[in-house]
Write a protein that holds these residues in place. Structure first.
Motif, mmCIF file in Angstrom:
data_model
loop_
_atom_site.group_PDB
_atom_site.id
_atom_site.type_symbol
_atom_site.label_atom_id
_atom_site.label_comp_id
_atom_site.label_asym_id
_atom_site.label_seq_id
_atom_site.Cartn_x
_atom_site.Cartn_y
_atom_site.Cartn_z
ATOM 1 N N UNK A 207 29.002 -11.077 28.981
ATOM 2 C CA UNK A 207 30.198 -11.913 29.043
ATOM 3 C C UNK A 207 30.849 -12.042 27.679
ATOM 4 N N UNK A 208 32.080 -12.445 27.717
ATOM 5 C CA UNK A 208 32.835 -12.737 26.508
ATOM 6 C C UNK A 208 32.442 -14.088 25.933
ATOM 7 N N UNK A 209 32.315 -15.081 26.817
ATOM 8 C CA UNK A 209 32.099 -16.452 26.354
ATOM 9 C C UNK A 209 31.210 -17.260 27.279
ATOM 10 N N UNK A 210 31.166 -16.914 28.554
ATOM 11 C CA UNK A 210 30.485 -17.754 29.543
ATOM 12 C C UNK A 210 28.983 -17.801 29.298
ATOM 13 N N UNK A 211 28.372 -18.922 29.583
ATOM 14 C CA UNK A 211 26.942 -19.117 29.326
ATOM 15 C C UNK A 211 26.061 -18.275 30.226
ATOM 16 N N UNK A 212 26.614 -17.726 31.303
ATOM 17 C CA UNK A 212 25.813 -16.903 32.209
ATOM 18 C C UNK A 212 25.602 -15.496 31.666
ATOM 19 N N UNK A 213 26.033 -15.269 30.435
ATOM 20 C CA UNK A 213 25.975 -13.935 29.848
ATOM 21 C C UNK A 213 24.556 -13.371 29.839
ATOM 22 N N UNK A 242 33.199 -10.640 34.103
ATOM 23 C CA UNK A 242 32.110 -11.562 34.445
ATOM 24 C C UNK A 242 32.470 -13.002 34.088
ATOM 25 N N UNK A 243 33.210 -13.177 32.998
ATOM 26 C CA UNK A 243 33.688 -14.523 32.658
ATOM 27 C C UNK A 243 34.626 -15.045 33.738
ATOM 28 N N UNK A 244 35.543 -14.191 34.192
ATOM 29 C CA UNK A 244 36.478 -14.621 35.242
ATOM 30 C C UNK A 244 35.719 -15.006 36.505
ATOM 31 N N UNK A 245 34.744 -14.183 36.891
ATOM 32 C CA UNK A 245 33.968 -14.493 38.091
ATOM 33 C C UNK A 245 33.137 -15.750 37.950
ATOM 34 N N UNK A 246 32.429 -15.875 36.837
ATOM 35 C CA UNK A 246 31.571 -17.042 36.636
ATOM 36 C C UNK A 246 32.387 -18.322 36.455
ATOM 37 N N UNK A 247 33.547 -18.208 35.803
ATOM 38 C CA UNK A 247 34.402 -19.390 35.660
ATOM 39 C C UNK A 247 34.891 -19.870 37.016
ATOM 40 N N UNK A 248 35.194 -18.934 37.891
ATOM 41 C CA UNK A 248 35.607 -19.319 39.238
ATOM 42 C C UNK A 248 34.521 -20.055 39.984
ATOM 43 N N UNK A 249 33.288 -19.565 39.868
ATOM 44 C CA UNK A 249 32.160 -20.238 40.520
ATOM 45 C C UNK A 249 31.928 -21.619 39.918
ATOM 46 N N UNK A 250 31.997 -21.726 38.596
ATOM 47 C CA UNK A 250 31.782 -23.015 37.943
ATOM 48 C C UNK A 250 32.850 -24.021 38.357
ATOM 49 N N UNK A 251 34.080 -23.592 38.420
ATOM 50 C CA UNK A 251 35.171 -24.479 38.824
ATOM 51 C C UNK A 251 34.958 -24.966 40.247
ATOM 52 N N UNK A 252 34.520 -24.062 41.120
ATOM 53 C CA UNK A 252 34.265 -24.431 42.510
ATOM 54 C C UNK A 252 33.148 -25.466 42.618
ATOM 55 N N UNK A 253 32.140 -25.337 41.747
ATOM 56 C CA UNK A 253 31.008 -26.263 41.766
ATOM 57 C C UNK A 253 31.282 -27.557 41.004
ATOM 58 N N UNK A 254 32.446 -27.667 40.384
ATOM 59 C CA UNK A 254 32.775 -28.862 39.614
ATOM 60 C C UNK A 254 32.173 -28.877 38.234
ATOM 61 N N UNK A 255 31.676 -27.738 37.771
ATOM 62 C CA UNK A 255 31.087 -27.653 36.436
ATOM 63 C C UNK A 255 32.146 -27.220 35.422
ATOM 64 N N UNK A 256 31.879 -27.497 34.159
ATOM 65 C CA UNK A 256 32.796 -27.082 33.108
ATOM 66 C C UNK A 256 32.712 -25.573 32.904
ATOM 67 N N UNK A 257 33.804 -24.978 32.508
ATOM 68 C CA UNK A 257 33.860 -23.539 32.271
ATOM 69 C C UNK A 257 34.998 -23.259 31.308
ATOM 70 N N UNK A 258 34.922 -22.159 30.570
ATOM 71 C CA UNK A 258 36.017 -21.823 29.652
ATOM 72 C C UNK A 258 37.336 -21.652 30.393
ATOM 73 N N UNK A 259 38.406 -22.081 29.763
ATOM 74 C CA UNK A 259 39.736 -21.865 30.299
ATOM 75 C C UNK A 259 40.215 -20.471 29.916
ATOM 76 N N UNK A 260 41.306 -20.029 30.542
ATOM 77 C CA UNK A 260 41.894 -18.739 30.170
ATOM 78 C C UNK A 260 42.307 -18.756 28.705
ATOM 79 N N UNK A 261 42.849 -19.876 28.244
ATOM 80 C CA UNK A 261 43.261 -19.976 26.839
ATOM 81 C C UNK A 261 42.069 -19.838 25.900
ATOM 82 N N UNK A 262 40.924 -20.400 26.266
ATOM 83 C CA UNK A 262 39.729 -20.280 25.428
ATOM 84 C C UNK A 262 39.214 -18.845 25.416
#
Length: 365
Positions: A207-213, A242-262
């Motif tokens: 991943x670029x930034x996501x913790x699931x890297x 992978x960041x885009x995919x994981x961010x989508x899952x995190x958002x769905x679960x109500x968890x914090x995730x990097x924004x597109x700007x980040x």
């Protein structure tokens, strides 16, 4: 890194790798970066494999011994790397090399690359085995980080591919059909660009930034995997799905995730660091992945925002538009069926071929 079997104390490892550019002298980078104890190598050597023989064990070709600091047996402390002394080793472009290591003592955690089935065969056996021709197979590399190839001809430099599984590959054992492999073949077939190396630094799941890297994030491994690579002149940044995919899952679960700007700010940091080191930086757009298991509307919005930024803001020295190459022209939120392996995410061999042939070789003059 991994904690998987086999245990490699007093083991013989034969790891077959392919080089992109040829040369006259080589040196091998060993790694114990993630080991929690020392790595003791009793002996190491290289052998050039016959053309097409990528699955060989006990290569019949002449072995060239390797030393570190003049010693054939050497120890690499936990958390450190080592580089062999340079040796004369004539090596044609696009050739396969067998790296044989006699591991005397190995840490439980193996430093290496755990997702290399498309590019390598690794074989191992106990050094004292009564059946020395019987090897186990492992679809990964152990304790090797890079093979430097030097030439007496005019140096041409190397292209570093910073990416995830779509760069790492997965078309088939020892197939060498990744887009980076085809790019290397294209470069070799041209007079002006021949001699340029292609260094594949893709890590499946990265991943670029996501913790699931999987492994260090792209910024965290930039220094080691890109800026410290011998001869690096160009960087292709192709990571973020992978960041885009994981961010989508995190958002769905109500968890914090990097924004597109980040995420975009992280790309900009990579560009700035590479430019400071003197590299040209080319950005690859992220192809569609609708239908993949982690696709969500939020992640799709991230992908489109990243691609729009890449195309319009002029931060990259050039854009390689893989999205335009791979998308379905009738439904551009999906991969074209002819380029899809069936998981809606990873390109097929035909997709990799199309990607490589969409790259303007003039970028590397």
């Amino acid at each position: 890194m991994d904690h998987l079997t086999p245990r490699l104390d007093d083991a013989i490892l034969i790891q077959n790798v392919r080089v992109s550019a040829g040369g006259d002298r080589v040196r091998l980078h060993f790694s114990n970066l993630y080991g929690e104890s020392e790595l003791v190598i009793a002996a190491a050597s290289l052998a050039l494999l016959p053309k097409g023989d990528t699955n060989a064990t006990e290569p019949k070709a002449q072995h060239t011994p390797l030393t570190v600091g003049g010693q054939r047996t050497f120890t690499i402390p936990a958390g450190q790397d080592a580089v062999s002394d340079a040796v004369d080793f004539p090596l044609p472009a696009l050739s396969d090399v067998a790296i044989t290591l006699h591991i005397k003592k190995a840490p439980a955690t193996h430093s290496g690359h755990g997702s290399a089935p498309a590019v390598s065969r690794s074989f191992y056996r106990h050094a004292q085995s009564t059946t020395p021709d019987q090897y186990g197979r492992a679809p990964r590399w152990f304790f090797i980080h890079a093979l430097d190839v030097a030439t007496t001809a005019t140096p041409r430099g190397a292209i570093v591919l910073l990416g995830d599984s779509i760069t790492d590959g997965g078309v088939g054992p020892s197939s060498h059909l990744r887009w980076g492999d085809e790019l290397a073949r294209r470069l070799h077939s041209t007079g002006e660009a021949s001699g340029i190396g292609v260094l594949n630094k893709g890590i499946s799941g990265n991943c670029l930034l996501h913790k699931a890297s999987n492994g260090p994030t792209a910024p965290d491994r930039l220094e080691r995997d890109v800026l410290q690579q011998s001869g690096a002149r160009w960087l292709v940044v192709y990571i973020g799905v992978n960041d885009c995919g994981q961010c989508g899952l995190s958002h769905e679960a109500g968890d914090s995730a990097p924004t597109a700007a980040e995420l975009i700010a992280t790309y900009e940091q990579i560009i700035d660091r590479a430019h400071t080191a003197g590299l040209k930086v080319y950005g690859a757009t992220i192809p569609p992945f609708k239908g993949a298991g982690y696709w969500r509307e939020t992640g799709e919005a991230h992908r489109k925002a990243i691609n729009e930024w890449a195309r319009t803001q002029g931060r990259y020295d050039a854009i390689i538009d893989f999205e335009a190459v791979l998308r379905d022209p009738t439904d551009p939120d999906y991969l074209a069926e002819k380029y899809d392996t069936g998981d809606f995410l990873h390109p097929s061999a035909a997709g990799f071929y199309a990607m490589a042939h969409a790259i303007d070789l003039g970028l590397f003059k």
